[in-house]
Enzyme design. Structure first.
Site, PDB file in Angstrom:
ATOM      1  N   HIS A 169      34.962  36.970  36.622  1.00  0.00           N
ATOM      2  CA  HIS A 169      34.198  38.013  36.032  1.00  0.00           C
ATOM      3  C   HIS A 169      33.611  37.998  34.838  1.00  0.00           C
ATOM      4  O   HIS A 169      33.692  36.844  34.246  1.00  0.00           O
ATOM      5  CB  HIS A 169      35.164  39.326  35.870  1.00  0.00           C
ATOM      6  CG  HIS A 169      36.492  39.001  35.058  1.00  0.00           C
ATOM      7  ND1 HIS A 169      37.731  38.561  35.325  1.00  0.00           N
ATOM      8  CD2 HIS A 169      36.442  39.425  33.789  1.00  0.00           C
ATOM      9  CE1 HIS A 169      38.215  38.566  34.227  1.00  0.00           C
ATOM     10  NE2 HIS A 169      37.672  39.128  33.415  1.00  0.00           N
TER      11      HIS A 169
ATOM     12  N   HIS B  90      39.123  43.997  38.250  1.00  0.00           N
ATOM     13  CA  HIS B  90      37.833  44.022  37.455  1.00  0.00           C
ATOM     14  C   HIS B  90      36.673  42.801  38.101  1.00  0.00           C
ATOM     15  O   HIS B  90      37.139  41.786  38.106  1.00  0.00           O
ATOM     16  CB  HIS B  90      37.736  43.989  36.088  1.00  0.00           C
ATOM     17  CG  HIS B  90      38.416  42.781  35.249  1.00  0.00           C
ATOM     18  ND1 HIS B  90      39.375  42.149  35.947  1.00  0.00           N
ATOM     19  CD2 HIS B  90      38.417  42.288  34.043  1.00  0.00           C
ATOM     20  CE1 HIS B  90      39.886  41.186  35.193  1.00  0.00           C
ATOM     21  NE2 HIS B  90      39.455  41.307  33.924  1.00  0.00           N
TER      22      HIS B  90
ATOM     23  N   HIS C  21      32.263  37.570  27.000  1.00  0.00           N
ATOM     24  CA  HIS C  21      33.035  36.392  27.718  1.00  0.00           C
ATOM     25  C   HIS C  21      32.715  36.115  29.325  1.00  0.00           C
ATOM     26  O   HIS C  21      32.788  37.397  29.999  1.00  0.00           O
ATOM     27  CB  HIS C  21      34.645  36.297  27.540  1.00  0.00           C
ATOM     28  CG  HIS C  21      35.427  37.206  28.184  1.00  0.00           C
ATOM     29  ND1 HIS C  21      35.689  38.383  27.654  1.00  0.00           N
ATOM     30  CD2 HIS C  21      35.788  37.381  29.758  1.00  0.00           C
ATOM     31  CE1 HIS C  21      36.717  39.062  28.606  1.00  0.00           C
ATOM     32  NE2 HIS C  21      36.732  38.482  29.883  1.00  0.00           N
TER      33      HIS C  21
ATOM     34  N   HIS D   7      46.910  41.249  28.620  1.00  0.00           N
ATOM     35  CA  HIS D   7      46.134  42.796  28.502  1.00  0.00           C
ATOM     36  C   HIS D   7      46.925  43.880  29.096  1.00  0.00           C
ATOM     37  O   HIS D   7      47.614  43.677  30.149  1.00  0.00           O
ATOM     38  CB  HIS D   7      44.671  42.347  29.193  1.00  0.00           C
ATOM     39  CG  HIS D   7      43.796  41.774  28.722  1.00  0.00           C
ATOM     40  ND1 HIS D   7      43.267  41.527  27.486  1.00  0.00           N
ATOM     41  CD2 HIS D   7      43.139  40.731  29.478  1.00  0.00           C
ATOM     42  CE1 HIS D   7      42.327  40.655  27.299  1.00  0.00           C
ATOM     43  NE2 HIS D   7      42.272  40.015  28.469  1.00  0.00           N
TER      44      HIS D   7
ATOM     45  N   TYR E  56      41.639  33.800  25.309  1.00  0.00           N
ATOM     46  CA  TYR E  56      40.174  33.934  24.800  1.00  0.00           C
ATOM     47  C   TYR E  56      40.055  32.732  23.988  1.00  0.00           C
ATOM     48  O   TYR E  56      40.705  32.183  23.163  1.00  0.00           O
ATOM     49  CB  TYR E  56      39.678  34.923  24.043  1.00  0.00           C
ATOM     50  CG  TYR E  56      39.549  36.413  24.851  1.00  0.00           C
ATOM     51  CD1 TYR E  56      38.903  36.309  26.250  1.00  0.00           C
ATOM     52  CD2 TYR E  56      40.051  37.783  24.295  1.00  0.00           C
ATOM     53  CE1 TYR E  56      39.151  37.657  26.625  1.00  0.00           C
ATOM     54  CE2 TYR E  56      39.832  38.921  25.022  1.00  0.00           C
ATOM     55  CZ  TYR E  56      39.290  38.723  26.216  1.00  0.00           C
ATOM     56  OH  TYR E  56      39.109  39.982  26.802  1.00  0.00           O
TER      57      TYR E  56
ATOM     58  N   GLU F 184      37.263  32.939  29.222  1.00  0.00           N
ATOM     59  CA  GLU F 184      38.688  33.319  29.357  1.00  0.00           C
ATOM     60  C   GLU F 184      39.372  32.646  30.442  1.00  0.00           C
ATOM     61  O   GLU F 184      38.598  32.415  31.305  1.00  0.00           O
ATOM     62  CB  GLU F 184      38.672  34.811  29.764  1.00  0.00           C
ATOM     63  CG  GLU F 184      40.302  35.409  29.759  1.00  0.00           C
ATOM     64  CD  GLU F 184      40.282  37.168  30.287  1.00  0.00           C
ATOM     65  OE1 GLU F 184      39.275  37.292  31.122  1.00  0.00           O
ATOM     66  OE2 GLU F 184      41.068  37.635  29.749  1.00  0.00           O
TER      67      GLU F 184
END
Lengths: 109, 308
Positions: free
Chosen positions: B153, B200, B215, B247, B256, B266
């Site tokens: 992603h 996501h 990212h 997260h 990151y 990431e």
């Protein structure tokens, strides 16, 4: 033979630190736990560590033209993460972290 | 969304400042496989486990950032259908010819309200993961480099993320998974959306400058593999932004870090499955620190201001 090291003076704060000729000006500062130049990506992408080199010689890697124009580069305005000292340096901080937290864009009506 | 329509993120083209240094990083540190070079000098990579020919494309220039981000759709009829729907919605589209990207069919390209170039495509040559499609073995992902599972992603930064959300949900069939509200309790600071059952496939943060990249993310097999990635990063003196941590948003574990041109990447693992019948999760401005970095519970300056 030991790697040559040079003095870097941050004129904004009066802080000095020793930086090896094989380290970037930003890495030298960070490794000693000093502050003064804002730290972002350390690789030339974000532009937050922009400085003006007021005196001294350095080796530079390719500069990101989003942040450093040819005129900037010729005048010694560079990213601290992309230069390595080859003499003592005096640098002035130009970059800063933008406080985007304060930015609120109104949603489209 | 059932797995029709838009399937998944398929490719990201990144701008790099020094190709030789970047190829070394993406192969030796990231552990990606170089799969080709084209007449424009672009270099193509895939992870070992990805089956399609490429997922990361590097282009050398004097600026860092994201040229475009591509999603694979089910088939050519789906591609034609989305092209018509985008045009009917008022979005200008452009067809990029087959072969413009190596081993990739025609792409339908359009620009988001936040200024990012997005592509849809139906065809990319299946070169396989080396295990074959008949009585395969399990690939033991050993050897040097981080060796992620897949390019997974991206998080993009720009102004009109409301326009982006509307386009992705109303035209392309994405679902809203999580959002962060600003102090006013109404305006979205950020949204996480999916075209599949992932937490996501794309995320967006409101930002004064359009077209920026926060990212591109790579999936790891496990939290232990994320920690192994951190060891590899330190061994190669990779610039780490934050992590390893977790997260609150999506609940994924994360690091990151930056490529040699300052593009943030990431490595992450975990997160939950999202189905379109599920309620989106909302985070308040007061708890955004815990939402973004669950363990130290504070946003750092770099999360909101360091982009390429």
């Amino acid at each position: 033979m030991a790697t040559p090291t040079f003095n870097v003076l941050i004129t904004d704060t009066g802080e000095r630190y020793r930086c090896r000729s094989d380290q970037t000006v930003l890495a030298g500062m960070e490794n000693l736990g000093r502050k003064g130049i804002p730290v972002g990506c350390r690789q030339g992408g974000c532009g937050v560590c922009k400085v003006a080199v007021l005196s001294g010689e350095y080796q530079a890697k390719v500069m990101n033209r989003d942040h450093i124009s040819k005129e900037d580069e010729a005048a010694g305005r560079v990213l601290a993460c992309r230069i390595r000292p080859s003499s003592d340096l005096e640098v002035q901080v130009l970059g800063s972290m933008k406080k985007n937290v304060c930015y609120v864009r109104k949603p489209a009506a | 969304m059932a797995m029709t329509g838009v399937l998944r993120p398929g490719h990201a083209q990144l701008r790099v400042l020094d190709m030789e240094e970047s190829v070394k990083f993406y192969t030796e540190v990231m552990g990606l496989v170089e799969t080709g070079r084209d007449s424009q000098g672009r270099v193509y990579f895939k992870t070992r486990q990805e089956r399609d020919h490429n997922s990361i494309i590097l282009r050398e220039t004097d600026r860092a950032g994201l040229d475009f981000f591509g999603f694979k759709v089910l088939d050519k009829a789906t591609l034609d259908d989305f092209e018509q729907k985008l045009q009917a919605y008022g979005v200008k589209t452009e067809r990029m010819p087959a072969g413009d990207l190596l081993e990739t069919g025609e792409r339908v390209r359009f620009v988001l309200p936040t200024g990012h170039t997005i592509e849809l495509y139906a065809e990319k040559t299946d070169v396989g993961n080396g295990m074959g499609y008949y009585d395969p073995d399990v690939d033991v992902i050993d050897g040097p480099g981080i060796r992620p599972v897949r390019m997974d992603h991206a998080l993009i930064y720009g102004g009109d993320i409301d326009g982006n959300l509307k386009l992705f949900t109303e035209v392309l069939g994405f679902s809203l998974v999580e959002r962060v509200k600003l102090e006013d309790g109404e305006t979205d600071l950020a949204t996480w959306i999916t075209c599949s059952a992932k937490a996501h496939d794309l995320a967006m943060v409101r930002h004064p400058e359009d077209g920026k990249l926060h990212h591109v993310s790579f999936l790891m097999e496990s939290w232990e593999q994320v920690l192994r990635a951190a060891d590899i990063m330190s061994r190669h003196r990779v610039s780490i932004d934050i992590g390893p941590t977790r997260h609150g948003i999506t609940q994924g574990t994360t690091i990151y870090f930056f490529d040699p041109s300052g593009n943030r990447l990431e490595t992450f693992c975990g997160g939950y499955q999202h189905y379109p019948d599920m309620h989106p999760i909302t985070w308040s401005w007061e708890e955004v620190g815990r939402g973004v970095f669950y363990h130290n519970r504070q946003l750092n300056d770099a999360f909101l201001s360091v982009v390429s």
